[in-house]
Write an enzyme that holds these catalytic residues in place. Structure first.
Site, PDB file in Angstrom:
ATOM      1  N   ARG A  49      -9.423   0.916   8.931  1.00 60.08           N
ATOM      2  CA  ARG A  49      -8.991  -0.429   9.269  1.00 60.08           C
ATOM      3  C   ARG A  49     -10.064  -1.176  10.051  1.00 60.08           C
ATOM      4  NH1 ARG A  49      -3.155   0.632   9.019  1.00 60.08           N
ATOM      5  NH2 ARG A  49      -1.990  -1.308   9.177  1.00 60.08           N
TER       6      ARG A  49
ATOM      7  N   ARG B 127      -0.244  -8.924  13.770  1.00 63.15           N
ATOM      8  CA  ARG B 127      -0.905  -7.945  12.898  1.00 63.15           C
ATOM      9  C   ARG B 127      -1.760  -8.620  11.835  1.00 63.15           C
ATOM     10  NH1 ARG B 127       4.320  -4.820  11.313  1.00 63.15           N
ATOM     11  NH2 ARG B 127       3.000  -3.525   9.993  1.00 63.15           N
TER      12      ARG B 127
ATOM     13  N   LYS C 209       0.836  -1.215   0.000  1.00 65.59           N
ATOM     14  CA  LYS C 209       0.000   0.000   0.000  1.00 65.59           C
ATOM     15  C   LYS C 209       0.869   1.263   0.000  1.00 65.59           C
ATOM     16  CE  LYS C 209      -2.123  -1.121   3.843  1.00 65.59           C
ATOM     17  NZ  LYS C 209      -1.424  -2.400   4.113  1.00 65.59           N
TER      18      LYS C 209
ATOM     19  N   ARG D 252      11.477  -1.157  10.995  1.00 62.13           N
ATOM     20  CA  ARG D 252      10.468  -0.816  12.006  1.00 62.13           C
ATOM     21  C   ARG D 252      10.457  -1.851  13.121  1.00 62.13           C
ATOM     22  NH1 ARG D 252       5.115   0.416   8.549  1.00 62.13           N
ATOM     23  NH2 ARG D 252       4.215  -0.729  10.304  1.00 62.13           N
TER      24      ARG D 252
ATOM     25  N   ARG E 209      11.498  -5.392   4.992  1.00 59.87           N
ATOM     26  CA  ARG E 209      11.160  -3.983   4.752  1.00 59.87           C
ATOM     27  C   ARG E 209      12.102  -3.049   5.509  1.00 59.87           C
ATOM     28  NH1 ARG E 209       5.121  -1.858   5.391  1.00 59.87           N
ATOM     29  NH2 ARG E 209       5.235  -2.763   7.467  1.00 59.87           N
TER      30      ARG E 209
END
Ligand code: ADP
Ligand code: ADP
Ligand code: ZN
Length: 216
Positions: free
Chosen positions: A88, A171, A13, A160, A127
């Site tokens: 969300r 998550r 996204k 992160r 990431r």
């Protein structure tokens, strides 16, 4: 143009949002980026949000909805906007709908970046992100030109804290329970469009442009 990006964590996204925002000249609004900025500045909102984010839980709707309404009231959102990571929950989607209805407006499109679960862990643990501009990289699939530095703004890129295996699994569970129902919600609202998010980054962007149209 008013667009929502839907999809599990790691779908791409944020990556697509940067390109869409440039191509269509609309502000990219990422609730995750807003929270991370507040965390790094140690604002009261950041202190509160951190408790949830570090554990892979959602920040409560009561906090999140007000932040987005504030942001959408800024002048630059008059020409449209791109929401990344919001809504969300169904409650957030309903609040957004009412907020826009009160101005006689509505969303144009909810674009689902569809990626099966077995892609996600690799994407998330590889990431790297830039906390200054929000750009997202991947050690294998989309490395920055200079190791450890953002291509866009030159700041350091980091991993992160919530991109570790245990938190990613949490998550994904939260996504299934609280966010996945939005796919059906926006399908019923006749706003849902789907792109195959397993393709290469530029191919996904091409599909996105086919859906959003070639004009600005
Ligand atoms: P999201 O915002 O949905 O959580 P990101 O845009 O941050 O996802 O992407 C998650 C990770 O996957 C990042 O490391 C990014 O570079 C990488 N990525 C994004 N899109 C693709 C793609 N189409 N193919 C391979 N890797 C991708
Ligand atoms: P990702 O790109 O991996 O999907 P985000 O950067 O969008 O992650 O969000 C990071 C974290 O910030 C989420 O796991 C959640 O804790 C919090 N968050 C972001 N957006 C929302 C939202 N709309 N509602 C509640 N919590 C949110
Ligand atoms: Zn940057």
């Amino acid at each position: 143009m008013k667009i929502i990006l839907l999809g599990p964590p790691g779908a791409g996204k944020g990556t697509q949002a940067k390109s869409i925002s440039n191509r269509y000249d609309i502000p990219h609004i990422s609730t995750g980026d807003i929270f991370r900025k507040n965390i790094s500045e140690e604002t009261p909102l950041g202190v509160e949000a951190k408790r949830y984010i570090d554990n892979g839980q959602l920040v409560p709707d009561s906090l999140t909805i007000d932040i987005v309404k504030d942001r959408l009231s800024d002048e630059d959102c008059k020409k449209g906007f791109l929401l990344d990571g919001f809504p969300r929950t169904v409650a957030q989607a309903e609040a957004l709908k009412v907020f826009l209805q009160n101005k006689n407006e509505g969303m144009d499109c909810a674009l689902l970046i569809d990626v099966p679960k077995d892609f996600i862990l690799d994407r998330m643990t590889g990431r790297r992100v830039c906390l200054s501009c929000g750009a997202s990289y991947h050690i294998k699939f989309n490395p920055s030109k200079v190791e450890g530095k953002c291509d866009v703004c030159g700041s350091d890129i980091i991993q992160r804290k919530d991109d570790n295996e245990a938190t990613v699994k949490e998550r994904l569970q939260v996504y299934d329970n609280q966010t996945q129902p939005l796919i059906n919600y926006y399908n019923e609202e006749k706003l849902l469009k789907v792109v195959d998010g397993t393709k290469a980054i530029n191919e996904v962007f091409d599909s996105v442009c086919n859906i959003l149209g070639r004009d600005k």
